[in-house]
Write an enzyme that holds these catalytic residues in place. Structure first.
Site, mmCIF file in Angstrom:
data_model
loop_
_atom_site.group_PDB
_atom_site.id
_atom_site.type_symbol
_atom_site.label_atom_id
_atom_site.label_comp_id
_atom_site.label_asym_id
_atom_site.label_seq_id
_atom_site.Cartn_x
_atom_site.Cartn_y
_atom_site.Cartn_z
ATOM 1 N N ASP A 367 0.845 -1.213 0.000
ATOM 2 C CA ASP A 367 0.000 0.000 0.000
ATOM 3 C C ASP A 367 0.867 1.245 0.000
ATOM 4 O O ASP A 367 0.619 2.191 -0.735
ATOM 5 C CB ASP A 367 -1.010 0.000 1.165
ATOM 6 C CG ASP A 367 -0.400 -0.076 2.553
ATOM 7 O OD1 ASP A 367 0.806 -0.365 2.687
ATOM 8 O OD2 ASP A 367 -1.143 0.158 3.544
ATOM 9 N N SER A 458 -4.726 -4.033 12.810
ATOM 10 C CA SER A 458 -5.030 -2.600 12.708
ATOM 11 C C SER A 458 -5.835 -2.032 13.849
ATOM 12 O O SER A 458 -6.732 -1.212 13.640
ATOM 13 C CB SER A 458 -5.780 -2.307 11.418
ATOM 14 O OG SER A 458 -4.874 -2.240 10.414
ATOM 15 N N SER A 459 -5.519 -2.430 15.049
ATOM 16 C CA SER A 459 -6.205 -1.811 16.186
ATOM 17 C C SER A 459 -5.867 -0.325 16.228
ATOM 18 O O SER A 459 -6.707 0.501 16.589
ATOM 19 C CB SER A 459 -5.787 -2.484 17.486
ATOM 20 O OG SER A 459 -4.397 -2.365 17.654
ATOM 21 N N SER A 460 -4.650 0.029 15.828
ATOM 22 C CA SER A 460 -4.253 1.440 15.900
ATOM 23 C C SER A 460 -5.117 2.283 14.967
ATOM 24 O O SER A 460 -5.638 3.326 15.358
ATOM 25 C CB SER A 460 -2.773 1.599 15.547
ATOM 26 O OG SER A 460 -2.546 1.224 14.202
ATOM 27 N N ASP A 503 -5.312 0.651 6.039
ATOM 28 C CA ASP A 503 -6.068 0.297 7.244
ATOM 29 C C ASP A 503 -7.208 1.260 7.529
ATOM 30 O O ASP A 503 -8.320 0.844 7.872
ATOM 31 C CB ASP A 503 -5.115 0.260 8.447
ATOM 32 C CG ASP A 503 -3.992 -0.737 8.220
ATOM 33 O OD1 ASP A 503 -4.081 -1.494 7.245
ATOM 34 O OD2 ASP A 503 -3.040 -0.738 9.011
ATOM 35 N N TYR A 555 9.965 -1.754 9.870
ATOM 36 C CA TYR A 555 8.937 -1.416 8.875
ATOM 37 C C TYR A 555 9.412 -0.238 8.019
ATOM 38 O O TYR A 555 9.397 -0.293 6.782
ATOM 39 C CB TYR A 555 7.645 -1.074 9.610
ATOM 40 C CG TYR A 555 6.462 -0.757 8.717
ATOM 41 C CD1 TYR A 555 5.473 -1.699 8.465
ATOM 42 C CD2 TYR A 555 6.310 0.501 8.146
ATOM 43 C CE1 TYR A 555 4.372 -1.408 7.670
ATOM 44 C CE2 TYR A 555 5.218 0.806 7.343
ATOM 45 C CZ TYR A 555 4.252 -0.149 7.112
ATOM 46 O OH TYR A 555 3.170 0.153 6.320
#
Ligand code: NG1
Length: 722
Positions: A367, A458-460, A503, A555
């Site tokens: 992405d 993707s809780s953030s 996300d 990352y």
């Protein structure tokens, strides 16, 4: 109420739709003719496709007498959040034609229609022009959107083209702009061809299994009556154009010349001829953009049936919903209970903002390279239960582990210590403020959730999205869903991870029972139905992938490596690599292998091959070929493990166990370095896969609970319940 209208953002192009034609050959107002299975007209399909292609607003050029009829038809589009205005095309114009010439009834033509729209256009930023009675398809709008966003040096106009033979009608002669090309691929000149039809009975290109013996020829005449005879595969412009505002003075100048030459009452000032003349005189450079997909138009009543059948087929294949304007992800304004310019007054500023996490089905670490991905929203959420407060403070209470915090909105740029969860809420506030949303009220409330934290689900982003929705709602403000997703993706980077935009878009635009194809630059979301009878098993590797901790550097390092690899192979866009044909793709990969150091060449191979897998996976999903989807997931995992270096032994083990137990495919999901894997199974095999994972992976590690191993369903996107 402050609403950050997309109209304030000049970089999103406007689409001008020419709907003032007289429909003489059709017999009635064909611009409003219902042709789609839900009764939508072609101009509505143009708006729908253009919204998905990133166009921000729309100007419809109509005749005075049609105004009310059009206003009524625009209502559902406006209610769905589309920004639309009407411009009337008259025979007089205060600056250009103060008095209509005697005997003139015929409108002045397409070139003048664009001038009639000029006052409704933003002063800056590109715009496109299309005909209301043609169907161009999504690809054409997207390609034009990309071309306008990133024009080759010196190019100030674009004509979208198709092979001429594909644009004819079986029911009579049609008018098209016939293009001649310069060696550099830009327009040399364009002639308006009238009454164009196939010469004799020569077969059409693209139809029938047999290759035609002779190339089809097309005959017609120019506006001055000269005979035309051209190849059927020469390029024709079907009335879809892209421009920058500097075209307007040029058009105006040419229109004055046209009027000064005392035209006959039937003569028209054609956009095609005018841009063609400007290109021939080197006053403007006009790029040619292939439409890439079946163009369809309605010139004669007989054309209607063919178009209606094609639209029904496209709808059945999932390319369009039956009813284009019941709230959809592409244009749905979020952040308020009132999605429309009409309807009851805004709801009181308190409620629960709920945003789902996501699993990424395929398309990992691409992405942020601008390549499409295919996630789905999860049936697990972050909830912000809030009430608005008159002062601008955000005060939220988390669970016993996360604790409470408070900050002032005018200090949203200040961060809490690295890793503190309030930074995601601050990021949401900062993103909205940077976007120009006025946040006069703060919020007070509690945050709860069922999205496992630091598991690649993707809780953030769910927290960022839910916080943003709560703040918007508290301030009775709205931002259109895709715009909000894009701004929140940028905002989340304040926390330090140079993430992509998947996300936030998945969380905002999820659709029950659907995966989401997400495209970037500009952001678009296309729901793709997941075939019946298949389930997604999500299994945690029991190792947290803390993006605020060590994983952040790993990352960001990957992201930098991708950019470096692309640059070193001399390319500027991953999309161009991924869309290359087989031979060219193989030679790009071979070139990268030779010229790049080992690590970079592996990163390159992952991104390029993963990009192609997403396209194939979408095809597999639409074709109900889930065995193929599973194979692609397996290949994706191998590539993430071997070329991208983001898997772990535990993730590899889970993937192996799931496959042995009958999963059609399995892969790590999210950024990796821990977190979860996802396995695709037939519904009746999910139980066996779960049992195998419990026996062989979790039991030796002390067992498992429902947070770490579950079957996920594709769910709807974020909402606010007042
Ligand atoms: P997760 O693993 O959910 O944090 C991250 C990025 C995504 C994407 C994936 C890898 C954020 C918020 N998320 O997701 O954009 O790049 O990694 O495909 O940056």
């Amino acid at each position: 109420m402050k609403h950050m209208a997309s109209a304030d953002r000049p970089e999103r192009p406007t689409l001008v739709i020419l709907a003032a034609g007289r429909s003489t050959r059709f017999g009635r107002a064909k611009q409003l003719e219902p042709v789609g299975p839900g009764g939508a007209s072609l101009l509505e399909y143009a708006v729908y496709d253009a919204v998905r292609a990133g166009f921000g607003r729309f100007v419809l050029v109509v005749r005075e007498s049609q105004r009310d009829e059009f206003e009524a038809r625009l209502r559902p589009m406006r209610a769905a959040g589309v920004s639309l205005s009407l411009a009337c095309q008259r025979l007089v114009h205060p600056d250009l034609v103060p008095l209509a010439p005697p005997g003139r009834v015929r409108p002045w033509g397409t070139g003048f229609a664009v001038l009639a729209a000029a006052t409704a256009l933003p002063r800056q930023g590109p715009f496109a022009v299309c005909n209301a009675d043609d169907f161009y398809g999504r690809v054409a709008h997207e390609r034009l959107g990309h071309a306008l966003a990133d024009p080759p040096s010196g190019v100030r106009a674009f004509a979208v083209t198709s092979p001429l033979a594909n644009t004819l009608s079986a029911f009579g002669g049609v008018s098209r702009g016939l293009c001649e090309e310069r060696p550099d691929g830009t327009l040399l000149r364009m002639t308006e061809g009238l009454d164009l039809r196939l010469d004799g009975d020569a077969p059409r290109t693209g139809e029938g299994a047999e290759a035609p013996a002779a190339r089809p020829r097309v005959v017609g005449r120019t506006p001055s009556g000269a005979a035309i005879r051209v190849d059927g595969d020469s390029q024709a412009c079907m009335g879809l154009w892209g421009f920058f505002p500097d075209i307007l003075p040029l058009l105006e100048e040419r229109f004055r010349d046209f009027v000064a030459a005392s035209p006959g009452t039937e003569d028209e000032f054609y956009l095609s001829e005018t841009v063609g003349d400007l290109a021939a005189a080197e006053r403007t450079r006009c790029g040619l953009v292939p439409a890439g997909q079946g163009w369809m138009g309605v010139t004669f009543p007989g054309d209607r049936e063919r178009v209606a059948v094609s639209l029904r087929q496209l709808t059945e294949a999932g390319a369009y919903p039956v009813d284009l304007w019941t709230p959809h992800v592409h244009a749905k304004p979020v952040g308020s209970a009132q999605p429309s310019l009409f309807g009851p007054p805004p709801a009181p500023p308190s409620g629960v903002a709920t945003a789902p996490g996501r699993i990424n089905l395929i398309g990992e670490h691409i992405d942020y390279n601008g390549l499409p991905v295919l996630p789905m929203a999860l049936d697990r959420h972050v909830n912000v239960d809030f009430e608005a407060v008159a002062h601008s403070t955000v005060e939220l209470e988390g669970d016993s582990v996360h604790g409470s915090f408070a900050f002032r909105l005018d200090r949203a740029t200040e961060s809490a210590p690295r890793g503190h969860w309030s930074n995601y809420v601050r990021a949401a506030a900062r993103g909205l403020l940077d976007h120009g949303v006025e946040l006069r009220r703060g919020i007070r409330g509690t945050v709860t959730g069922t999205v496992p934290v630091a598991e690649g689900l993707s809780s953030s982003s769910a927290l960022v999205v839910a916080s943003a929705l709560a703040l918007l709602h508290a301030n009775e403000a709205q931002v259109e869903a895709l715009e909000l997703a894009a701004l929140l993706a940028r905002a989340e980077r304040y926390v330090g991870l140079q993430g992509g935009g998947m996300d936030q878009a998945a969380s905002l635009c999820g659709r029950e029972g659907h995966a989401l194809r997400i495209d970037f630059g500009p952001l678009r979301v296309t729901p793709v139905p997941v075939p019946e009878g298949w389930r997604w098993v999500v299994a945690s590797s029991l190792t947290r992938a803390e993006k605020a901790g060590a994983v952040r550097e790993l990352y960001n390092e990957r992201r930098a490596q991708c950019a470096e690899a692309l640059e070193r192979v001399g390319r500027t866009s991953w999309l161009e690599v991924v869309e290359a044909d087989e031979d060219e793709f193989a030679s790009i990969l071979a070139g990268a292998r030779k010229s790049l150091p080992l690590t970079l060449s592996r990163r390159f191979r992952h991104v390029a091959s993963e990009g192609r897998r997403v396209i194939e996976a979408e095809r597999a999903l639409r074709g109900d070929n889930m065995a193929a989807f599973g194979r692609l997931m397996n290949e994706s995992h191998a590539s993430l493990r071997d070329d991208f270096g983001v898997s772990t032994q535990a993730l590899d083990e889970i993937v192996g166990v799931a496959r042995d137990a009958g999963a059609a495919g399995a892969r790590l999901t999210g950024a990796g370095f821990g977190g979860c894997a996802v396995a695709l199974c037939r519904a009746n095999e999910a139980k066996g896969v779960i049992e195998a994972l419990i026996d062989r992976f979790y039991a030796p590690r002390g067992g498992v609970d429902r947070r770490a191993l579950f079957v996920a369903d594709a769910s709807n996107g974020a909402t606010v319940t007042p």
